[in-house]
Design a protein around this motif. Structure first.
Motif, mmCIF file in Angstrom:
data_model
loop_
_atom_site.group_PDB
_atom_site.id
_atom_site.type_symbol
_atom_site.label_atom_id
_atom_site.label_comp_id
_atom_site.label_asym_id
_atom_site.label_seq_id
_atom_site.Cartn_x
_atom_site.Cartn_y
_atom_site.Cartn_z
ATOM 1 N N GLN A 432 0.837 -1.194 0.000
ATOM 2 C CA GLN A 432 0.000 0.000 0.000
ATOM 3 C C GLN A 432 0.874 1.246 0.000
ATOM 4 N N ASN A 437 -5.892 3.950 -1.135
ATOM 5 C CA ASN A 437 -6.523 3.036 -2.103
ATOM 6 C C ASN A 437 -5.633 2.730 -3.311
ATOM 7 N N PHE A 439 -2.177 0.869 -4.526
ATOM 8 C CA PHE A 439 -1.189 -0.141 -4.177
ATOM 9 C C PHE A 439 -0.176 -0.253 -5.327
ATOM 10 N N TYR A 468 -8.309 -4.710 1.925
ATOM 11 C CA TYR A 468 -8.659 -3.286 1.987
ATOM 12 C C TYR A 468 -10.110 -3.065 1.570
#
Length: 488
Positions: A432, A437, A439, A468
């Motif tokens: 991450q 949000n 990656f 996630y």
């Protein structure tokens, strides 16, 4: 595992190659496969060792003794299931991986290790032939959307895993075909591109959307990524390394990846303007790695007058160096099939100047021999050897020097932090970035590495994205020892 006495009864046997004078006339694969009986014997050599270090050698944690045993028993379909439980694309690794698993094989301590890579290739080829590899679309969809940027092995593995978790996945590729460096950076004689297309058909049938000629951050606004619930950046490490050498901009000094990409496109009938050709030229390849080897094979197929290879490092020993004992990756001389096709290899040599004529065209290289001075606690020092200057005739110099890291465009436009080597920052195991949000995985995160690491990181990143998005995940992962601890 295997036959208890198999490693005593059967010697290692590898695929052979078609004759050099035959194979350099084309760009197709030229290996000669072993018979099913011989492959079965190779699986039988797996020696039921107490601790299978091949697991630790393989970044994917492949269950190697298990699929070897299935081959030994003739259970090829079970072998395929075991192989695919940890590796999305064994047809890629079975052709292109340098096989760190074999270097960690316990049998390799006393004799030739198990031919793991070739067994892997034969399993997946048998599986495709028998129709065992079929699309596995998810039974339900989660309603979550994911964008994967880059369609190399990391991007493809990420996409397949997330799609199987039920997310709706779109893969963006800036080139005109899917595959990343697998498509255009790897010569066809090492892997025919139908191998990619065959797997791509499976991925499409599973429900993954692919969009080509989409360069995110260039002809596709990065703001459009906000429509996705998660983004995974798998763009690779594509910044080519150059040399701070006089004459580097000469007409005739070419980056290896440009040279290889052009030839692969020509093989498939694509229009390439001003293609760089080695035909009738004195070619010097600077860089002794796999890309350099690929340039040698391609130059010989194009009909080069001569092919010479320069490497600034010392010539490795013919056998495993004491500095890299088992089960570590060995410092050891590698002679590829391309080397066998014709090349003069030179070590401990440094290019001092690219010589040109009055029109700026390359005519020669000036070099000097070097030594490496080792000082405890300091970086090795490169020392030129006095009186060893030499001029080499050269019409085409190919720079096969590797990559310095990923391109900065996406990091700058998305606000992603990078490290000192320009890699996109993301903790190993988490993947991450500083933007929750978004990656990243593969070479873009870790720097230039192996295809097997790219697939591994893509699989692991997919699990983290799934967690996630959903708070949990049933996608497989590995524990600290590399053992598989969950199966989807």
């Amino acid at each position: 595992m295997g036959k208890v006495t198999g490693f005593k009864e059967f010697e290692r046997q590898d695929e052979t190659y078609k004759p050099v004078d035959e194979r350099v006339k084309h760009y197709k694969e030229f290996t000669v496969a072993l018979s099913e009986e011989d492959i079965t014997k190779q699986g039988s050599r797996c020696m039921d060792c107490g601790i299978p270090f091949c697991h630790s050698g393989c970044p994917l944690g492949n269950l190697i003794p298990d699929f070897n045993h299935m081959v030994h028993q003739g259970e090829w379909q079970k072998a395929s299931w075991i192989l695919h439980s940890t590796n999305n694309f064994p047809e890629f690794t079975g052709r292109l991986c340098p096989a760190p698993c074999e270097k960690a094989c316990v049998l390799g301590i006393i004799e030739d290790p198990i031919s793991i890579e070739n067994i892997e290739k034969n399993i997946v080829e048998r599986a495709f032939k028998e129709g065992w590899i079929k699309p596995q679309p998810p039974k339900t969809r989660t309603g979550k959307t994911v964008a994967v940027v880059g369609s190399g092995p990391a991007g493809l593995a990420t996409a397949q895993q997330l799609n199987r978790a039920g997310h709706t996945v779109t893969v963006f590729e800036r080139d005109d075909e899917i595959g990343g460096l697998l498509r255009y950076g790897i010569p066809n004689f090492k892997m025919e591109k139908e191998i990619i297309d065959r797997r791509l058909a499976i991925l499409k049938a599973e429900g993954i959307t692919f969009k080509t000629n989409v360069h995110v951050g260039v002809n596709y606004d990065t703001d459009a990524l906000k429509a996705f619930d998660a983004v995974v950046l798998c763009g690779g490490a594509t910044q080519r390394r150059s040399l701070p050498t006089p004459g580097i901009d000469a007409d005739g000094v070419v980056q290896a990846m440009d040279f290889l990409t052009q030839q692969t496109k020509v093989v498939f009938g694509k229009n390439v303007e001003n293609q760089v050709l080695a035909t009738g030229k004195d070619v010097i390849v600077i860089g002794g790695g796999d890309t350099g080897s690929d340039c040698i094979g391609t130059s010989n197929r194009q009909g080069a007058k001569s092919v010479t290879n320069f490497e600034i490092m010392p010539k490795p020993p013919g056998h495993r160096s004491p500095t890299t004992p088992w089960p570590f990756w060995p410092l050891q001389l590698k002679t590829s099939s391309s080397h066998q096709e014709g090349v003069e290899r030179n070590w401990l040599i440094n290019t001092k100047e690219f010589v040109t004529d009055e029109n700026g065209k390359l005519t020669a290289l000036k070099t000097v021999n070097v030594e490496w001075k080792m000082v405890p606690g300091q970086r090795p020092q490169l020392i030129e050897v006095e009186g060893t200057e030499k001029t080499w005739p050269c019409d085409l110099a190919l720079l096969a020097l590797g990559f310095t890291g990923p391109e900065a465009t996406l990091a700058e436009k998305l606000g992603i932090e990078t490290d000192a080597r320009s890699n996109y920052k993301a903790e190993y195991g988490k993947y991450q970035t500083n933007i929750p949000n978004i990656f990243t995985a593969g070479d873009m995160r870790r720097g230039q590495s192996l295809i097997v690491w790219a697939i591994s990181e893509g699989r692991e990143a997919a699990r983290q994205v799934d967690i996630y998005l959903m708070g949990k995940s049933d996608l497989p992962t590995k524990d600290a020892t590399g053992d598989l601890v969950a199966l989807h």
